[in-house]
Enzyme design. Structure first.
Site, PDB file in Angstrom:
ATOM      1  N   TYR A  39     -11.417  -3.251   4.023  1.00  0.00           N
ATOM      2  CA  TYR A  39     -10.539  -2.916   4.983  1.00  0.00           C
ATOM      3  C   TYR A  39     -11.117  -2.584   6.203  1.00  0.00           C
ATOM      4  CZ  TYR A  39      -6.153  -0.092   6.384  1.00  0.00           C
ATOM      5  OH  TYR A  39      -5.229   0.576   6.808  1.00  0.00           O
ATOM      6  N   GLU A  84       0.714  -0.995   0.034  1.00  0.00           N
ATOM      7  CA  GLU A  84      -0.063  -0.074  -0.030  1.00  0.00           C
ATOM      8  C   GLU A  84       1.008   1.205   0.159  1.00  0.00           C
ATOM      9  OE1 GLU A  84      -3.127   1.841   3.127  1.00  0.00           O
ATOM     10  OE2 GLU A  84      -3.082  -0.198   3.134  1.00  0.00           O
ATOM     11  N   ASP A 130      -5.443   9.848   9.345  1.00  0.00           N
ATOM     12  CA  ASP A 130      -3.873   9.414   9.706  1.00  0.00           C
ATOM     13  C   ASP A 130      -3.501  10.057  11.413  1.00  0.00           C
ATOM     14  OD1 ASP A 130      -2.880   7.654   7.698  1.00  0.00           O
ATOM     15  OD2 ASP A 130      -3.202   9.330   6.499  1.00  0.00           O
TER      16      ASP A 130
END
Lengths: 258, 373
Positions: A174, A49, A60
Site C-alpha cells: 500500500y 477494503e 485518517d
C-alpha cells in the site's frame, strides 16, 4: 494464494489495474454496507477494503474520522464486522480487506482475531499503526491462516524501509501517495513514480496507491504507474452526503482505472 | 518510522554533543530559572501533623510549570535538526505555552493543537499561546480533549514531517519520546536530591507526584529509583472510579496499544478508547506513559488517585496554609500528601512535586464554586 493474490494475477494476465474502493463498515448501517459492497462488485471493483470503526483513527482525515464516529454510534465493533464478513460471504466472493487499528485487534486477542477473520472469509489486513518491526508473530500467524498482511509505504520511506516492508507484505503493498492522512490532495511531483519504481526494484508484489485519490482523473493518473488504485474518503463522503450519486461515481472511477 | 529513527539518532547525538549540552544547561539556568527551590512547607507540615513536607517548586520555573524543561530541550533539538517548525498538543495549556515559549525563544514557527473542551476550560492559556506567536488550532473530534489533540498533532506530523518536529509533552508515544522526555525532566529529581541532602543531610522517605501522562512524576522519581525511597504516583480520580468519570488508568483500565505505545488504557471491551474526566485538563487522559506500568508491576512505585473534590480541597489547603496556588494537576499530589503525611512520624520526610502554579485554574475554580469574576 488468497482471493487478493488471484485478483492481481488475473489483472496481470489481462493487462488491467485493480480498483479498490474503501468504505466504513456500519456507516450508516451494516445493511447499507452490505448493499454497497454488492454494488461495488457489480460496478467492477476488484477488491473491497472495509474500514473497522475505531475511536482514535490516527491515519485518517476528517471524512473517515466522522464516518467512524457514526459507525461507533451504531455500536459497530470489530466483532460485528467479522460477523458481517461471514454473513456476506454467502452473497459474494469478492476479495475483502479489513482496515483496522491495532488496539481493537489487541483487545480481541491477536491470534483469535486472525483465526476468526480468516474463518469468516477475510482475505487481507491493513493495520496502519502496526509497523512490521513490531509484528513478527502477527505476520507469521496471519501467513499460516492464509491472510495477506498489507503494510504501508510513504513518500518519506527510505530504501531500508522499503526493503523491510516489501519483505513482509503479501497481497499488495500500500503506497500512501502523500505524507498525511486519508482524504488529502494528491501530489503530482514525480515522487510517486520514483518511489513506485524503487519499490518495484525490491519486490514482485503488486503496488496499490491510496490516500489522495478523489477524482476519475486522479485515478487514471495513478493507474498509469501503479497496479491498483484505492479510493476511500471520496466514496465515504458521497455515501454519506449524496448516496444517489455514488453508483455513477463508482462507474466513472472503474472506467478511469485501466 | 523513519522520522522516529531520525529523531532517535539526533537525540542520542545531542546527548554526547558538548556544545548542545552547554547550551541546554545555560538555558536552564538563565532562561528557565533553574534550579527551582526545594521549599520546606512548615505550616502545611504543622497542619497535617506528620512527616516534614518539602515542595519541589516547579511552579517557579518560567511559564509556571515543569513542562518548560522538556519543551526547551526538544525545541533546541529541533533547531539543531534543521526543522523550521514545531507543533505540540496541549491539555491544560501548560505544555502548549511552554512549547510556544521555546519556539519564540529559538525563532521557530509554532502550532499548538488543543481540544475544544480544554480551550474552554483554559481560555487564559489559549490567549497566552497566541501572545507568544503560536497558532492555536482547535480539535473538535472525539472527546475534544488531550487525546484528540495528540491525534491531530500526530496527523500534522505525518503530513509535515520533513519541516516539522513534534514536541510531545509527556513521557508517552512511540520511542524515543518516553525516554527523551524523561531525560529532559529528570533534572527535577537531580536537583531535588542535591537540595534535600543539603537541607536534611539525608534522602527523603517518600516522593509524591501527580500522573497524567506522567512526565513530572518520572522527572522526580528517576534519580531516586535505586534509592530506598518510597514513591507514589497520583492519578485523577475524577468523580470516583465507580462513576466511570475519571482518568485513573491503573484503577480502572487495562493494557492497550495506543498512540504509539503499549500501556494501561481506559478502553471498552472492543478496544475503543473511553472518554475521561478530571477537573484538571492536564490529567484528563486515557493512557499513561509506558514506564509507569513497568514501575508499578515491578512494585517500585505505588499508584493511587485523588478525586476532583479532594484535589479542589487540596488546592485551597495549600493556598491558605502556604500562600501557594498549586495547579489543579499538582493539587492531586497535595491531596495525597494530606492523606499520607499524618501516617508518618514527624522525623520522616516527604517531597512533593509541585509541578505547576494554579493561576491558570483560578477562573475554572471560580466557575466550579459558582462565583462570577
Amino acid at each position: 494464494m488468497t482471493r487478493i493474490g488471484r485478483a492481481f494475477k488475473r489483472l496481470k494476465k489481462d493487462g488491467g489495474k485493480a480498483f479498490i474502493p474503501y468504505i466504513m463498515a456500519g456507516d450508516p448501517s451494516l445493511e447499507t454496507t452490505k448493499e454497497t459492497v454488492l454494488m461495488l462488485e457489480q460496478c467492477g471493483a476488484d477488491i473491497v477494503e472495509l474500514g473497522v470503526p475505531f475511536s482514535d483513527p490516527l491515519a485518517d482525515g476528517p471524512t473517515i474520522q466522522r464516518a467512524a464516529e457514526r459507525a461507533l454510534k451504531n455500536n459497530v465493533t470489530l466483532r460485528k464486522v467479522i460477523a458481517f464478513v461471514k454473513d456476506i460471504r454467502s452473497s459474494t466472493q469478492i476479495p475483502l480487506i479489513l482496515m483496522t487499528y491495532f488496539n481493537p485487534v489487541f483487545k480481541y486477542g491477536s491470534e483469535r482475531f486472525i483465526r476468526d477473520a480468516s474463518d469468516a472469509g477475510v482475505d487481507g489486513l491493513i493495520i496502519p499503526d502496526l509497523p512490521p518491526d513490531e509484528a513478527a508473530d502477527f505476520i507469521k500467524n496471519a501467513r499460516k491462516a492464509n491472510l495477506d498482511t498489507i503494510f504501508l509505504l510513504a513518500p518519506t520511506s527510505t530504501e531500508d524501509r522499503i526493503r523491510i516492508v516489501a519483505k513482509v507484505s503479501r497481497g499488495f503493498l500500500y503506497y500512501v501517495s502523500i505524507t498525511g492522512t486519508t482524504g488529502s490532495g494528491l501530489l503530482f511531483d514525480g515522487s510517486m513514480e520514483r518511489l513506485i519504481s524503487e519499490i518495484k526494484g525490491c519486490t514482485d508484489t503488486p503496488v496499490a496507491v491510496g490516500f489522495g485519490v478523489s477524482t476519475p482523473e486522479d485515478a487514471a493518473a495513478v493507474a498509469k504507474v501503479a497496479d491498483g488504485v484505492i479510493v476511500g474518503s471520496a466514496i465515504v463522503k458521497r455515501l454519506h452526503e449524496t448516496p444517489d450519486t455514488l453508483k455513477d461515481y463508482v462507474i466513472s472511477l472503474r472506467q478511469a482505472i485501466r | 518510522m523513519p522520522a522516529l529513527k531520525e529523531l532517535e539518532e539526533a537525540y542520542l547525538l545531542s546527548q554526547k554533543d558538548r556544545e548542545f549540552q552547554r547550551e541546554l544547561v545555560a538555558l536552564r539556568k538563565t532562561y528557565i530559572g533553574r534550579p527551582t527551590s526545594l521549599y520546606f512547607a512548615k505550616r502545611l507540615t504543622e497542619r497535617l501533623g506528620g512527616a516534614k513536607i518539602y515542595l519541589k517548586r516547579e511552579d517557579l520555573a518560567h511559564t509556571g510549570a515543569h513542562k518548560i524543561n522538556n519543551a526547551v530541550g526538544q525545541v533546541l533539538l529541533a533547531k539543531k535538526m534543521g526543522k523550521k517548525r514545531v507543533i505540540a498538543e496541549t491539555g491544560a495549556g501548560q505544555h502548549g505555552v511552554a512549547t510556544a515559549t521555546g519556539a519564540a525563544l529559538l525563532g521557530l514557527e509554532c502550532e499548538i493543537y488543543m481540544g475544544s473542551e480544554d480551550m474552554k476550560r483554559q481560555s487564559l492559556n489559549v490567549f497566552r499561546m497566541r501572545l507568544l506567536g503560536a497558532k492555536v488550532t482547535e480539535v473538535a473530534t472525539g472527546s475534544k480533549t488531550l487525546k484528540d489533540a495528540i491525534n491531530d498533532a500526530l496527523r500534522d506530523w505525518t503530513t509535515n514531517v520533513r519541516s516539522t518536529h513534534y514536541v510531545l509533552g509527556t513521557v508517552f508515544g512511540p520511542h524515543p519520546f518516553p525516554v527523551m522526555v524523561r531525560d529532559y525532566q529528570s533534572v527535577i529529581g537531580r536537583e531535588a536530591k542535591k537540595q534535600i541532602l543539603e537541607a536534611e543531610g539525608r534522602l527523603p522517605d517518600c516522593l509524591i507526584a501527580c500522573v497524567g501522562g506522567g512526565s513530572n512524576a518520572m522527572g522526580l522519581f528517576y534519580e531516586f529509583l535505586n534509592d530506598d525511597v518510597k514513591m507514589i504516583g497520583v492519578e485523577a480520580g475524577g468523580k470516583g472510579i465507580e462513576s466511570g468519570e475519571h482518568a485513573a488508568r491503573f484503577a480502572g483500565g487495562s493494557i492497550g496499544v495506543f498512540q504509539g505505545c503499549k500501556s494501561y488504557l481506559l478502553q471498552d471491551d472492543d478496544g475503543n478508547v473511553l472518554g475521561t474526566h478530571s477537573v484538571s485538563a492536564g490529567l484528563d487522559y486515557a493512557s499513561i506513559g509506558p514506564e509507569h506500568p513497568f514501575l508499578r508491576d515491578t512494585g517500585r512505585v505505588e499508584y493511587s488517585y485523588a478525586t476532583d473534590d479532594e484535589a479542589l480541597n487540596a488546592f485551597e489547603l495549600l493556598s491558605k496554609t502556604e500562600g501557594i496556588l498549586p495547579a489543579l494537576e499538582s493539587a492531586h499530589a497535595v491531596a495525597e500528601v494530606a492523606k499520607r503525611a499524618p501516617e508518618f512520624a514527624s522525623d520522616k520526610i516527604i517531597v512533593v512535586n509541585l509541578s505547576g502554579r494554579g493561576d491558570k485554574d483560578v477562573q475554572h475554580v471560580a466557575r466550579i464554586k459558582g462565583i462570577e469574576l
